[in-house]
Design an enzyme around this catalytic site. Sequence first.
Site, PDB file in Angstrom:
ATOM      1  N   THR A 167       0.838  -1.094  -0.070  1.00 58.12           N
ATOM      2  CA  THR A 167       0.286  -0.356   0.259  1.00 58.12           C
ATOM      3  C   THR A 167       0.940   1.334   0.495  1.00 58.12           C
ATOM      4  OG1 THR A 167      -1.292  -0.957   0.874  1.00 58.12           O
ATOM      5  CG2 THR A 167      -1.701   1.299   0.754  1.00 58.12           C
TER       6      THR A 167
ATOM      7  N   ASN B 125      -5.112 -11.030  -7.400  1.00 59.31           N
ATOM      8  CA  ASN B 125      -4.893 -11.542  -6.512  1.00 59.31           C
ATOM      9  C   ASN B 125      -5.820 -12.222  -5.999  1.00 59.31           C
ATOM     10  OD1 ASN B 125      -6.340  -9.222  -6.501  1.00 59.31           O
ATOM     11  ND2 ASN B 125      -6.889  -9.637  -4.534  1.00 59.31           N
TER      12      ASN B 125
ATOM     13  N   SER C  84       5.331  -6.727  -1.389  1.00 62.93           N
ATOM     14  CA  SER C  84       4.344  -6.880  -0.230  1.00 62.93           C
ATOM     15  C   SER C  84       5.190  -8.484   0.172  1.00 62.93           C
ATOM     16  CB  SER C  84       2.998  -6.823  -0.168  1.00 62.93           C
ATOM     17  OG  SER C  84       2.629  -6.749   1.572  1.00 62.93           O
TER      18      SER C  84
ATOM     19  N   CYS D  12     -17.085 -10.207   2.066  1.00 62.79           N
ATOM     20  CA  CYS D  12     -18.760 -10.916   2.482  1.00 62.79           C
ATOM     21  C   CYS D  12     -18.764 -10.038   4.160  1.00 62.79           C
ATOM     22  CB  CYS D  12     -19.065 -12.543   1.992  1.00 62.79           C
ATOM     23  SG  CYS D  12     -18.402 -12.748   0.976  1.00 62.79           S
TER      24      CYS D  12
END
Length: 524
Positions: A77, A165, A215, A342
């Site tokens: 990020t 991803n 990362s 979700c």
Amino acid sequence: MNLDLPAELYLDFNATSAVLPEAAAAAQAAMLSAYGNPSSTHALGLRAQALLSQTRQRAREVLGASTGQLLFTSGATEGIQTAVLSALCGLRERRRQGLPAGRVLLYGATEHKAVPEALAHWNQVLGLGCEVRALPVDARGRHDLAALCAALPQVGLLCTMAANNETGVVSDLAGIEALLCELGSPALWLVDGVQALGKLSLTLSASRIDYAPFSGHKLHAPKGVGLLYVREGSPFTPLIAGGGQEGGARSGTENMPGIAALGAVLAALQRGDTFCPPARLQAYRLRLHEALEAAFPGVVFNAALEDSLPTTLNFSWPGVPAQRLMSALEAAGLMVSAGSACSAAQAKPSAVLAAMGWPASRSTASVRLSLGLLVDEAFVDQVCERLLACGAALKKAQGAESAALEPAQTELAEAPGITPEALAGWLARHPQARLVDVRDPHEHLASGLTRLGGHPVQSVPLADLMHVLPRWLAEPQPLLFFCRSGARSQRAAAQALAGGHAHVGQLAGGLVALAGAAGMPMSR
């Protein structure tokens, strides 16, 4: 205490990974014996600086980045933010000089949301007034090169990912680069390399790529450490200014434990004797693919095997919501993830699958299974066995699922919570207790849980509990309710108290907390 719970098998490596033991040892050594500040000039500082340089050199070799900047960051990020800020400041400077700058910031429609969010943020902060636009993908999940060709004359910054991803789809970076070169586009190019590290061959210095963030925690390094590649000559603006570390490119004392751990992972990649080779990963994934087809007849896969990383399977079982399927898989000890965000109440369609053109009925039911690079045959054997058991449990439960609605949630007395640490003692004091699993039948069946702590378990879904509570009232046995997280067992225990049962308890935190307290391994 023998919990009688299935060992947890972790299958969510695209989200994060366990730290490689050698990496953990390297981090500990950096904290305990090589703890010098790399900016200090005494012996400990010089040793830290040597470790910093060694890890950076290993990263250059693994990434094929012999030239350009290679910065240590806190993760992808920060790398994305730094790259986007640098590119947009570069576009602003081009405008000032009257050079072609492009007014469109183009990102792949299946990008991680960190990219479009960063584009929108810095576009607003810098007041550039650029258009932030999504580049469509085809049904395979690959970028639409015809749409890219049409848009490129207006593009100032292009953002794509090396591999997705969610689906594992590998981007056609060679095709994108060829198009940029063919049209002579001055657009800057950011490639999210998070899922590529250790899985795809990269030669960054020989490419047209301007920025590539990585990362560590996606590949067995700790969270909080990453890398950013910046091509030689590409615009660069520090995100963090201060003491001038990283040659002034990223201030702040370096995260030496994280960097040491990342160095150990990079060394393992270079040696080639630690991680599972690609051909073996392909074979393991094919076995899982076949097991899913056998366990869940009619299952559909949302990305072709030949288009995606050998570590990733994204699938849907038509007519079965993702949360229902995931609850059965987790009950069997398989830790997977939904393909989209979700909640217990409602699944949202996956933006990635929607961009690929899949209907909402499919994109709301997607599940992602992702392998790590330490996987072995015994692990895959266990996963395949449990997938088949899950399929059988779900089919068996179809006729047993209760259609009854859960009782309305009213204010009821709160039953005592039995903590995981106190469970063994409670069971010893109440050997005749009735242990009641209030999960839905498909969860109970998939878990294969017949005993807990050596005591027999009875399955009564929460929706059916009111039918049996009166019958139990005449029996003197203490009641202990449990479920996955503790939410349903709390309601069950409250209903039992309200129904007149005198001795009622519930497992605080549910089976998740119980497994965590016991330190059950997530994977080998």
